[in-house]
Write a protein that holds these residues in place. Sequence first.
Motif, PDB file in Angstrom:
ATOM      1  N   GLU A 138       0.944  -1.247  -0.061  1.00 28.22           N
ATOM      2  CA  GLU A 138       0.071  -0.095   0.024  1.00 28.22           C
ATOM      3  C   GLU A 138       0.741   1.168  -0.019  1.00 28.22           C
TER       4      GLU A 138
ATOM      5  N   SER B 291     -12.023  -2.690  -3.048  1.00 25.42           N
ATOM      6  CA  SER B 291     -12.295  -1.508  -2.928  1.00 25.42           C
ATOM      7  C   SER B 291     -11.124  -0.948  -2.352  1.00 25.42           C
ATOM      8  N   THR B 292     -10.609  -1.825  -1.140  1.00 28.26           N
ATOM      9  CA  THR B 292      -9.224  -1.144  -0.741  1.00 28.26           C
ATOM     10  C   THR B 292      -8.269  -1.164  -1.736  1.00 28.26           C
TER      11      THR B 292
ATOM     12  N   ALA C 113      -8.167  -0.731  -4.711  1.00 21.66           N
ATOM     13  CA  ALA C 113      -8.610   0.332  -5.728  1.00 21.66           C
ATOM     14  C   ALA C 113      -8.159   1.756  -5.026  1.00 21.66           C
ATOM     15  N   ASN C 114      -8.427   1.966  -4.073  1.00 21.85           N
ATOM     16  CA  ASN C 114      -8.014   2.942  -3.114  1.00 21.85           C
ATOM     17  C   ASN C 114      -6.462   3.410  -3.033  1.00 21.85           C
ATOM     18  N   TYR C 115      -5.523   2.219  -3.265  1.00 20.31           N
ATOM     19  CA  TYR C 115      -4.171   2.178  -3.043  1.00 20.31           C
ATOM     20  C   TYR C 115      -3.850   1.883  -4.454  1.00 20.31           C
ATOM     21  N   SER C 116      -4.520   1.698  -5.630  1.00 22.24           N
ATOM     22  CA  SER C 116      -4.027   1.643  -6.877  1.00 22.24           C
ATOM     23  C   SER C 116      -3.124   0.265  -6.996  1.00 22.24           C
TER      24      SER C 116
ATOM     25  N   LYS D  32       1.416  -2.427  -7.787  1.00 25.52           N
ATOM     26  CA  LYS D  32       0.964  -0.984  -8.022  1.00 25.52           C
ATOM     27  C   LYS D  32       0.445  -0.976  -9.337  1.00 25.52           C
TER      28      LYS D  32
END
Lengths: 390, 334
Positions: free
Chosen positions: A89, A105-106, A108-111, A334
């Motif tokens: 992350e 969802s998590t 996606a938040n951190y790409s 990433k």
Amino acid sequence: MGLVAAIAIAVVLLLVGLGGGYALGNYLGSRSSNSSSTSGSTSYTISETGSSLIYPLMQLWGPNFTKLYPNVQVSPQSTGSGTGISSAESGTVDIGGTDAYLLPSTAANYSLINVPVAISSQLVYYNLPGISAHINLNGTVLAMIYSGKITNWNDPMIQAANPSVSLPNLAIVPIHRQDGSGDTFMFTSMCYMSWSGWTYGYGTSVTWLSSSPSASGNAGMVTTLSHTTGGIAYIGISYESEAASSGLTYAALGTQAANLNGTNPANYALPTTANISADASLGLANLAPGSVAVSLILGGVPGATNLQLGKGGTMPAAGTTPYPDTNLEYTLIKTNPSDASKQKWVVAFLEWALAYGNSATYMNQVHFLPLTPAVVGYDMQALQAVTVSA
Amino acid sequence: MATADPALAASPPASPTPPAWDRYKLLTWLGSPLALIPLLALLAVALAIVSSGDLTLLLRGDFWSLTFNWNPLYPDQAAWAFPLYLLGTAITAGLALLFATLLSLALAISLTAYLPGWLGRSLATLTNLLAGIPSVVYGIWGYVVLAPYFGLTLQPTLRSYLAWLPFFGGPAAAAAPGTGVLLAVLILTVMIVPLTTAIIRDSLANVPSAVLEASLALGATQWETMRRVRLRVARRGVMGAVFLGFGRAVGESVAVAMVVGGQTQIPPSIYSGTTTVSAFLLYQQDSAFQYAALLHALVDFALVLLLITLFFNFLAQRATGERGAVGQTSAAGL
């Protein structure tokens, strides 16, 4: 005074040396990457950290990849799934390894994307003197044992599933992992899905019965269980030979069908290659294309990443016995890396691992199973989304 | 090197033309920033704890609850049972300190006053060697070698003879992992004995011989001199040893965590498992990276542990630092 002076001088020299070395390294580093960006032979070190289960696989894969591409080294670390996730992350490593998927969802938040690389499984061992048979245990019974609802080996619920075994009148000692662990994640997932009375949730660390003994690491579980008459413990399949040499026996675990009809011996599965693969194919059927994040426990629930309390997984087809305590091992990378030219090699390494490293030659050595072709397809597709420089 | 002689440092050579630069001044100038490093490190640790922890948690009831509850699905219902961890730490460290102090006193007294010099010296060296063994080695020894013996032989034997004593009976479980309070106390005792012995031995050795000779000249026996004069003069060193030993026992994580059992409970007997603050820190740190609430609790545990060990180190400094340097040299040397 002379000694103090000598130490002070040494410290100063050390600091100057470190600083100078760093500056020199920077200078040489920038020189070499400048000169080689034209020739195309820059060296890269791909860093990986996380799950101690994935670590031996990375140790096998890394040198074999370097043989093909001498300019790329893979440097894996065995730290823990939590560390793997947080390092991925924050972007401090190129690859984070974890036994539990990161919720989409998590991620996606951190790409980040989940890229599963292998199938692993877990065995439930017990220490019952004189019993060498694989007794039948299902998720409901295990959840009740670890909740303190079933406390004796000759409990009618266990005996009913094992008509041919004479179970002793002996207290059950449920042993759990003291450290945070992907194995605890798998085991509590199975208990959570199997029995609606399970109150401990699921995750890498949960609350346990306050009197139940604990051990650290899979090796510790083997040691503690072998000292504990009447004990039961969940242990990763990589420790099969250690557990066997300690005289421990593992259980046949109930499929989703056994949670509904626990007395039918046909609903129990041994952790054979065929049964583990059957469970994986069940959980990986009908997936949406893209990054795969799915639980395979009890055949899994296609498309669902949040488990349902007591709702179980997928019913197996008649005549099949998928082994329910099965899991995917994930890597996290990433999609928008800070160093796109290095990320090209990270993607290349994972593509090589999926295409060539995903064979029984590698997997057998670390007690994993190769991914099914469908998952490899999804993975390859997900890797296309990663930004790399040409 | 004659120039490094302390006498020269105290009074520089009276040469008619002073040197262009004084090397000692230069060293002081270079060295004093280095002396700030420990202070800066402590500040950095404290800052990291304050910034990544949730200090309001320390004031909430769920931190000080008496039952542990952590369900990853319901982090807002978590209860951390810190008093249980603190109690486990106090029981293991306190009992270990008690045994270690008694053992060290006996050892230090025999080493300084009773044993012949060569034997005393070699025993002292051996004791100091124990201090150099990494704590994980003690942990493995306890876990692999001692735990099965404790579980299968020692504990049943103790229970059968001493069950009438409180905390020596306990539930007669079929389970015998052997880990628990008894084993943790034993391992901790072995680990802190070298530290406490070295400090007590030094403070006994530093008692001026004139005082001892005066006592003997007055007709006191060797033992009376030891008890009434030597130990009394050296009592600050002994106190310092106790506080430093307690700080070490409280902060020790790996070895204790491996053998303490890990149950979040008030141990009903000396055979039962319990847990410690540092065991929680050691084993939950990987999971804490996944669950924010767990990380906050972990950091607050760390903060309280830091304060406790600082407090006991402060007490040790007070005990040894005031009124002369009895035992102080050894405390600083370790």
